[in-house]
Design an enzyme around this catalytic site. Structure first.
Site, PDB file in Angstrom:
ATOM      1  N   SER A 240      -4.702 -44.342  -9.766  1.00 45.01           N
ATOM      2  CA  SER A 240      -3.449 -44.720 -10.418  1.00 45.01           C
ATOM      3  C   SER A 240      -3.008 -43.486 -11.188  1.00 45.01           C
ATOM      4  CB  SER A 240      -3.690 -45.866 -11.390  1.00 45.01           C
ATOM      5  OG  SER A 240      -4.529 -45.414 -12.438  1.00 45.01           O
ATOM      6  N   LYS A 241      -1.834 -43.545 -11.780  1.00 38.26           N
ATOM      7  CA  LYS A 241      -1.357 -42.383 -12.538  1.00 38.26           C
ATOM      8  C   LYS A 241      -2.387 -41.968 -13.581  1.00 38.26           C
ATOM      9  CE  LYS A 241       3.493 -41.827 -12.169  1.00 38.26           C
ATOM     10  NZ  LYS A 241       4.820 -42.066 -12.641  1.00 38.26           N
ATOM     11  N   ARG A 242      -2.966 -42.971 -14.206  1.00 41.51           N
ATOM     12  CA  ARG A 242      -3.959 -42.724 -15.246  1.00 41.51           C
ATOM     13  C   ARG A 242      -5.176 -41.973 -14.675  1.00 41.51           C
ATOM     14  NH1 ARG A 242      -6.980 -46.771 -16.969  1.00 41.51           N
ATOM     15  NH2 ARG A 242      -5.784 -48.102 -15.577  1.00 41.51           N
ATOM     16  N   HIS A 243      -5.457 -42.219 -13.417  1.00 38.60           N
ATOM     17  CA  HIS A 243      -6.638 -41.627 -12.794  1.00 38.60           C
ATOM     18  C   HIS A 243      -6.341 -40.321 -12.093  1.00 38.60           C
ATOM     19  CE1 HIS A 243      -8.287 -45.703 -13.271  1.00 38.60           C
ATOM     20  NE2 HIS A 243      -9.388 -45.024 -13.432  1.00 38.60           N
TER      21      HIS A 243
END
Ligand code: GLU
Length: 468
Positions: free
Chosen positions: A242-245
């Site tokens: 995800s964006k966070r990852h």
């Protein structure tokens, strides 16, 4: 497998940036085609007018361009081919492999509700499937494919193996809506067929679509391409990206200063392997890449591996290409470009910069001594080394350097003698020399800097620093 020349395609939806998963899909398709004298095509799947933007298309083209993944011919717009998609739907109708369905949204919803209440499958079963033309009303209709009700649909996937879907799980998919617009699932198949695509290599989030797309292939009697649904990429923590990852756009990886060759190597290793080989060139990747080497388990991002591969690519690149790529990197990150003199200096200095550097910013930092102009301003850490004693020693040094022959041996001799004469080790002299020559603490060796800068520039910089 057929003997036809290989044709692959990358078919991104321009609804956002080109992320690392998309870039890897593009790379696999590119490698597979280019390694087999095949054709690699680009299709922009812009049928979703609400979500597709020209900026996203541009970001995809830029990202592919930077990665060096060139496609054959013009990029194809899926939306531009809507008439052709509708034409195929009508051909299916004429052939009797599709039918006109006059069910209204309300009727479909009522069917589903009743099915839910009775605990039956909510897959819509149109009452119009077998109604002859003479009994058709004069009303808007959608075109639905006549899906087989019994038996199984088999997808022989090169990566996933044999995937079987029971046909009673498939509905009579709409191919042309009542407003005359084709559905995405039809567009993909028609485009792949018309483009002559032989191998569909894409993310395994499309595996379910393949079953429905098969309906169209079968209805039209078209050759089914070789399917290769590749596992998605997971973050370093093993979770879905995800964006966070770190699901960054490719331009962000570019802005970190990794060479495109390193990113290609790294992306190729995300889910594909050739023995134990980690570092390889494009030529090797083109020779080795095969769909059969793609692993079934999701690949994991590994920044350390990228750093290590990048360092190896930087070490292996020739100096002129490195300078050109650094200049491109500066342009891409809106930093001042290199002047001709800086390019020249950087190229001469490159031999002492590139050892172990993982990305361009490190090379630029280490190369400050050659990029900067007199008078050199020392940063805070370096300035601490320029105390009065050190400044005095630097000015004592210059007459010796004036008469020196400018070789590493001669310079070593002079600096060692000068340090001894002042009762210090050479190491103690190195810090003020770095400060005077580069204004930094992290630099190549003092000797390398002196050799690259040349005699006049070295002496001038030491005199600048020696002046109190
Ligand atoms: N447009 C789809 C996507 O961006 C890919 C469709 C395909 O490769 O068939 O995920």
């Amino acid at each position: 497998m057929s003997e036809r020349p290989v044709v692959t395609r990358f078919a991104p939806s321009p609804t956002g940036y080109l992320h690392i998963g998309g870039a890897r899909t593009a790379l696999f398709n590119w490698l597979y085609a280019r390694g087999r004298d095949g054709t690699f095509l680009l299709r922009i799947e812009d049928t979703d007018r609400a979500r597709s933007t020209p900026e996203a298309t541009q970001a995809i083209l830029d990202g592919l361009g930077w990665l060096g993944l060139d496609w054959d011919g013009e990029a194809i717009s899926q939306f531009d081919r809507a008439d052709r998609h509708a034409e195929v739907a009508r051909q299916m109708l004429a052939a009797g492999t599709a039918y006109k369905c006059f069910a209204t949204p309300d009727e479909i919803e009522a069917f589903r509700e009743a099915a839910r209440a009775e605990g039956r499958s909510t897959l819509f079963r149109s009452p119009w499937r077998d109604v002859p033309e003479v009994d058709h009303p004069d009303a808007p209709y959608a075109i639905r494919v006549k899906a087989p009700r019994a038996g199984e649909t088999v997808i022989d996937d090169v990566v996933q193996g044999r995937v079987t879907i029971r046909n009673d799980q498939l509905d009579d998919m709409i191919v042309l809506r009542s407003d005359g617009t084709p559905v995405y699932m039809l567009a993909v198949v028609v485009d792949d067929h018309d483009m002559g695509v032989t191998h569909v290599i894409r993310g395994d989030d499309h595996l379910n679509n393949a079953a429905r797309q098969m309906l169209v292939y079968h209805a039209m009697g078209w050759d089914v391409p070789v399917w290769a649904h590749i596992p998605l990429i997971h973050g370093e923590d093993g979770k879905k990206l995800s964006k966070r990852h770190g699901a960054l756009g490719i331009e962000e990886w570019r802005a970190m200063g990794y060479p495109a060759a390193a990113l290609r190597n790294y992306l190729a290793r995300l889910g594909w392997s050739h023995g134990d080989d980690e570092f390889f060139t494009d030529a090797q990747a083109l020779e080795w890449f095969d769909i059969t080497g793609i692993r079934k388990a999701p690949a994991r991002l590994d920044r350390k591996k990228l750093d290590s591969l990048s360092a190896q690519h930087i070490a292996a690149m020739d100096d002129a290409s490195l300078v050109a790529e650094i200049d491109d990197f500066l342009a891409a990150t809106a930093q001042p470009r290199l002047s001709a003199a800086q390019r020249d200096g950087l190229e001469r200095a490159m031999y002492c910069l590139k050892d172990r550097a993982r990305a361009f910013p490190e090379l630029i930092e280490k190369g400050q001594f050659i990029l900067t102009e007199r008078p050199v301003t020392a940063d805070e850490a370096a300035a601490r080394a320029l105390d009065p004693v050190s400044r005095r020693i630097l000015s004592q040094l210059t007459p010796h350097l004036q008469s020196a022959s400018w070789t590493r041996e001669a310079l070593e001799g002079i600096l060692t003698r000068e340090a001894e004469a002042n009762g210090m080790k050479f190491g103690a002299l190195a810090a003020p020399l770095r400060a005077a020559l580069a204004g930094r603490t992290a630099t190549p060796s003092v000797y390398d800097m002196m050799l690259v800068l040349g005699q006049d520039e070295t002496i001038a910089r030491l005199e600048d620093a020696g002046r109190v």
